[in-house]
Every structure is written in structure tokens, then in C-alpha cells.
Design a protein around this motif. Sequence first.
Motif, PDB file in Angstrom:
ATOM      1  N   VAL A  83       0.843  -1.193   0.000  1.00 16.51           N
ATOM      2  CA  VAL A  83       0.000   0.000   0.000  1.00 16.51           C
ATOM      3  C   VAL A  83       0.881   1.247   0.000  1.00 16.51           C
ATOM      4  O   VAL A  83       1.858   1.340   0.752  1.00 16.51           O
ATOM      5  CB  VAL A  83      -0.934   0.020   1.228  1.00 16.51           C
ATOM      6  CG1 VAL A  83      -1.762   1.299   1.269  1.00 16.51           C
ATOM      7  CG2 VAL A  83      -1.849  -1.208   1.217  1.00 16.51           C
ATOM      8  N   TYR A  84       0.521   2.210  -0.865  1.00 14.69           N
ATOM      9  CA  TYR A  84       1.197   3.508  -0.905  1.00 14.69           C
ATOM     10  C   TYR A  84       0.662   4.376   0.229  1.00 14.69           C
ATOM     11  O   TYR A  84      -0.552   4.614   0.329  1.00 14.69           O
ATOM     12  CB  TYR A  84       0.929   4.177  -2.251  1.00 14.69           C
ATOM     13  CG  TYR A  84       1.363   5.611  -2.356  1.00 14.69           C
ATOM     14  CD1 TYR A  84       2.702   5.968  -2.287  1.00 14.69           C
ATOM     15  CD2 TYR A  84       0.423   6.630  -2.538  1.00 14.69           C
ATOM     16  CE1 TYR A  84       3.110   7.297  -2.394  1.00 14.69           C
ATOM     17  CE2 TYR A  84       0.809   7.953  -2.664  1.00 14.69           C
ATOM     18  CZ  TYR A  84       2.153   8.283  -2.584  1.00 14.69           C
ATOM     19  OH  TYR A  84       2.538   9.609  -2.699  1.00 14.69           O
ATOM     20  N   GLU A  85       1.558   4.840   1.097  1.00 14.00           N
ATOM     21  CA  GLU A  85       1.146   5.627   2.261  1.00 14.00           C
ATOM     22  C   GLU A  85       1.549   7.090   2.176  1.00 14.00           C
ATOM     23  O   GLU A  85       1.333   7.854   3.114  1.00 14.00           O
ATOM     24  CB  GLU A  85       1.735   5.014   3.532  1.00 14.00           C
ATOM     25  CG  GLU A  85       1.213   3.630   3.870  1.00 14.00           C
ATOM     26  CD  GLU A  85      -0.265   3.639   4.254  1.00 14.00           C
ATOM     27  OE1 GLU A  85      -0.879   4.726   4.257  1.00 14.00           O
ATOM     28  OE2 GLU A  85      -0.805   2.558   4.530  1.00 14.00           O
ATOM     29  N   GLY A  86       2.122   7.502   1.064  1.00 16.27           N
ATOM     30  CA  GLY A  86       2.573   8.872   0.901  1.00 16.27           C
ATOM     31  C   GLY A  86       3.958   8.885   0.283  1.00 16.27           C
ATOM     32  O   GLY A  86       4.617   7.829   0.199  1.00 16.27           O
ATOM     33  N   PRO A  87       4.434  10.046  -0.163  1.00 13.18           N
ATOM     34  CA  PRO A  87       5.721  10.110  -0.847  1.00 13.18           C
ATOM     35  C   PRO A  87       6.840   9.404  -0.085  1.00 13.18           C
ATOM     36  O   PRO A  87       7.099   9.687   1.085  1.00 13.18           O
ATOM     37  CB  PRO A  87       5.978  11.611  -0.964  1.00 13.18           C
ATOM     38  CG  PRO A  87       4.603  12.204  -1.033  1.00 13.18           C
ATOM     39  CD  PRO A  87       3.769  11.370  -0.103  1.00 13.18           C
ATOM     40  N   GLY A  88       7.465   8.435  -0.748  1.00 15.01           N
ATOM     41  CA  GLY A  88       8.577   7.707  -0.167  1.00 15.01           C
ATOM     42  C   GLY A  88       8.198   6.594   0.779  1.00 15.01           C
ATOM     43  O   GLY A  88       9.082   5.952   1.352  1.00 15.01           O
ATOM     44  N   ARG A  89       6.901   6.303   0.924  1.00 15.68           N
ATOM     45  CA  ARG A  89       6.492   5.318   1.921  1.00 15.68           C
ATOM     46  C   ARG A  89       5.521   4.288   1.330  1.00 15.68           C
ATOM     47  O   ARG A  89       4.456   4.652   0.835  1.00 15.68           O
ATOM     48  CB  ARG A  89       5.832   6.003   3.117  1.00 15.68           C
ATOM     49  CG  ARG A  89       6.779   6.873   3.941  1.00 15.68           C
ATOM     50  CD  ARG A  89       6.152   7.315   5.244  1.00 15.68           C
ATOM     51  NE  ARG A  89       4.941   8.122   5.037  1.00 15.68           N
ATOM     52  CZ  ARG A  89       3.734   7.764   5.437  1.00 15.68           C
ATOM     53  NH1 ARG A  89       3.543   6.619   6.059  1.00 15.68           N
ATOM     54  NH2 ARG A  89       2.702   8.559   5.213  1.00 15.68           N
ATOM     55  N   VAL A  90       5.927   3.024   1.404  1.00 16.57           N
ATOM     56  CA  VAL A  90       5.021   1.916   1.115  1.00 16.57           C
ATOM     57  C   VAL A  90       5.081   0.947   2.287  1.00 16.57           C
ATOM     58  O   VAL A  90       6.119   0.803   2.940  1.00 16.57           O
ATOM     59  CB  VAL A  90       5.371   1.188  -0.201  1.00 16.57           C
ATOM     60  CG1 VAL A  90       5.209   2.099  -1.393  1.00 16.57           C
ATOM     61  CG2 VAL A  90       6.776   0.610  -0.162  1.00 16.57           C
ATOM     62  N   GLU A  91       3.966   0.304   2.549  1.00 15.02           N
ATOM     63  CA  GLU A  91       3.883  -0.657   3.644  1.00 15.02           C
ATOM     64  C   GLU A  91       3.142  -1.901   3.169  1.00 15.02           C
ATOM     65  O   GLU A  91       2.302  -1.842   2.265  1.00 15.02           O
ATOM     66  CB  GLU A  91       3.130  -0.057   4.842  1.00 15.02           C
ATOM     67  CG  GLU A  91       3.744   1.217   5.410  1.00 15.02           C
ATOM     68  CD  GLU A  91       5.052   0.994   6.138  1.00 15.02           C
ATOM     69  OE1 GLU A  91       5.353  -0.188   6.453  1.00 15.02           O
ATOM     70  OE2 GLU A  91       5.766   1.976   6.380  1.00 15.02           O
ATOM     71  N   VAL A  92       3.430  -3.025   3.801  1.00 13.29           N
ATOM     72  CA  VAL A  92       2.664  -4.248   3.574  1.00 13.29           C
ATOM     73  C   VAL A  92       1.598  -4.325   4.650  1.00 13.29           C
ATOM     74  O   VAL A  92       1.912  -4.308   5.849  1.00 13.29           O
ATOM     75  CB  VAL A  92       3.568  -5.491   3.601  1.00 13.29           C
ATOM     76  CG1 VAL A  92       2.733  -6.757   3.416  1.00 13.29           C
ATOM     77  CG2 VAL A  92       4.635  -5.400   2.518  1.00 13.29           C
TER      78      VAL A  92
END
Length: 403
Positions: free
Chosen positions: A9-18
Motif C-alpha cells: 500500500v502507498y502511504e505517501g511520498p517515499g512510503r510503502v507498507e505491507v
Amino acid sequence: MADTNRGVVYEGPGRVEVEDLEFPKLELDEQNHRKLEHGAILKTIATNICGSDQHMVRGRTTAPAGLSLGHEITGEVVETGRDVEFIKKGDLVSVPFNIACGRCRNCKERNTGVCENVNPARAGAAYGYVDMGGWHGGQAQYVTVPYADWNLLKLPGDRDRTMAKIKDLAMLSDIFPTGYHGAYTAGVTTGSTVYVAGAGPVGLACATACFLLGAAVVIVGDMNAERLAQARSFGCETVDLSQHDDLGEQIAQILGTPEVDAAVDCVGFEARGHGREAGGERPATVLNSLMDVTRAAGGLGIPGLYVTGDPGGVDENAKIGQLGIRFGLGWAKSLTFATGQCPVMRYNRQLMMAILNDRVEIAKNVNATVIPLEEAPAGYQEFDKGAARKYVIDPNNLVGAGV
């Protein structure tokens, strides 16, 4: 069948999380409850990180936080809707990243990248991508695919044979057809000399396609030494764009002439300046350089992504995709231009046959590297730093991480 799901999931610029996700349904979304009786649910075997995903993760699009990512999907069918006739539970399939209905004028004319019925905002849709219809991404354990009989490419033969080539077959969902499309629409054929801008995965796939089409010489340009070495590993000539300003002069050192028959832009809108201008972003630089080095009456294939909304654009024009292209030069040289999403279904079956019959080693050429789902955020970070790899996520531990 499992009722749990996890994905990127894209959580904002520079951040992805599972994160934990809702298990897929044969419905489009919770708002309109559009039934997808023509769809299928897949257990994901392989799903790749794409440079287009990276544009979103860098914050260079209008993608909203919370968007599930991933449009390069290979999977096993675990459920089909009432209206699916030919795709069966247990089939191993490749999923074109373009979502298409098979019913509209564009689909019937094989322009599946701009289907008219799968995105209320504009023609064309894709899984897990900004402004592409709101479809859930496939960097997950399970995913829904609409119009299954039309969209899914069944991988033939027994399961063991398919799984033995799964890293190669995983490239059929996007980058191999996209690279091929760029080369084919640029007019690459037997004996062609070709310049490919960009040695990322799509550029390397394009170079592979150029050889498959019969090119005599394929020159790949980039500023990343590791990626250039990867291009040389399967027979490409290379030019290091960080060292010189004059691309034509570098091409002349290889060919004896400063021009090529065809050129392909595998970079897109985040292009950077060359030579003394290196380091600064210049979104039109690749297109202008290709027009310079392509012979009169030659062709340019442009599969590299260009967007209509870029919050991080270098100026107000770039923010709306308005670039300083020397179109007069292209006109004067009678160049042809081919742009837009690759219509994957136009090429994927033929490329599948080339893989299955050992005519091409696309996974080796793009350095496909398998990682487990939980390592996807690290894969995004390494890819963003310029790793000469194509990251293949293995959400259900079916490929074998690290093989």
C-alpha cells in the motif's frame, strides 16, 4: 480457500507498507457494488515492482495515500464468476496490466490500453494505479481480475514446466510486451541499428526485444554504471550519458555514423540532463535527443511514461505534462512517433511462445530478483536507488525467494 489477504500500500511520498487487505470480491468496489460475474479471483504467484509504481511512490503523481499497488500479475485462478466460460479454477495465467472489456471499439481494434468501458474518468485502466479506474492493486496475495475470459492469458502445458520458467513468464504482464511495443512501433526489424534510452528494466526488456526482432546493433544509454553493465551482459553496446554531452558523437564511435535507424524512450517524464547538465531534471531531454540521433524518416517508440499531472514537476508546464519538445526537428526529419500504454494483448501470446520455446531469456536479461512480500518496501527503496534488478514479489511463497 483462504479469506485473508496482504498487500503493498502507498502511504505517501517515499512510503510503502505491507498491510492487511480485504479479501477480493467479484465486485468493483463497495460504493457502487458493480458485480463482476465476468471476473476471476487469482492467488498471486508473482507480481513485480515497476518503474511506473516508483513514479507514484516518489510522489510524482496525484496518487492518494492508501492506494494498493501493483499491475504486473501472474497467478492461479481460485474462483470464477458465473459468466466466465473458458478460464477454469486451477489455470495458471498472465494478467495484462491493461484492464480491458473486450467489447468496446478500441478493444475490438486491439487498442486494449485505451479501453473505453473500464475507467469512468478517461480511456484506459490498470490495476493499482493513479487515475486508472480505481481497480485494486496486484502486489498482494490475492487479486480480482475483471472480464477474465478476455483479459487472462492461460499459460499452457503442465504446472512444472510453467513454474520452471515463471520468472520469465512473469515479465509478460508488462515490461516485455512494453519493451517490444516500443521497439516494434519504432520500426525495429532485421538489420536495424537502434538506440534505447534507459537501462532500467523496461529499457533492458526493449533491448531484448530489439534482438528478437532482428536488430544488428542495439545501443543502450544511461547514467547508471551497474545498469549499463547489465545491458552489456547480453550483447548491447552502451553509452554512459554522465560522461559526455554529444550523444551523436558517442553513437558514431560505435557505428561510424551519428545516427540510428530507430530509437526508443524507456525513461519518461523524470528524465535528467546528460553530461555537463547531469543532475538536473529535464523532462524533454530524452525526446529531443532521440530526434537528434534518429535518421530522417526513422521512427521513435515512446513507451516511457509521461503524465498529465506531476506535483513535483520542475516548472508549471512540466506539472501538467507540457514539455519543451523540438517538434519542428521531428517534422523536418519526417520522423514517426508512437506513444501511450502498450496494448499488452497484442504481443503477450507470441512472447510467451518465445519464452516457452527457449528463444529468449528475458528474466536473465533484466536480472529478475525474487523477494518475499514482506520485503517489498525494501525492494522499492533499492530500486529507487538504481539497483540493476527487476524485483519480483512472491506473495505466497510459490516461486522460492532468492532463486
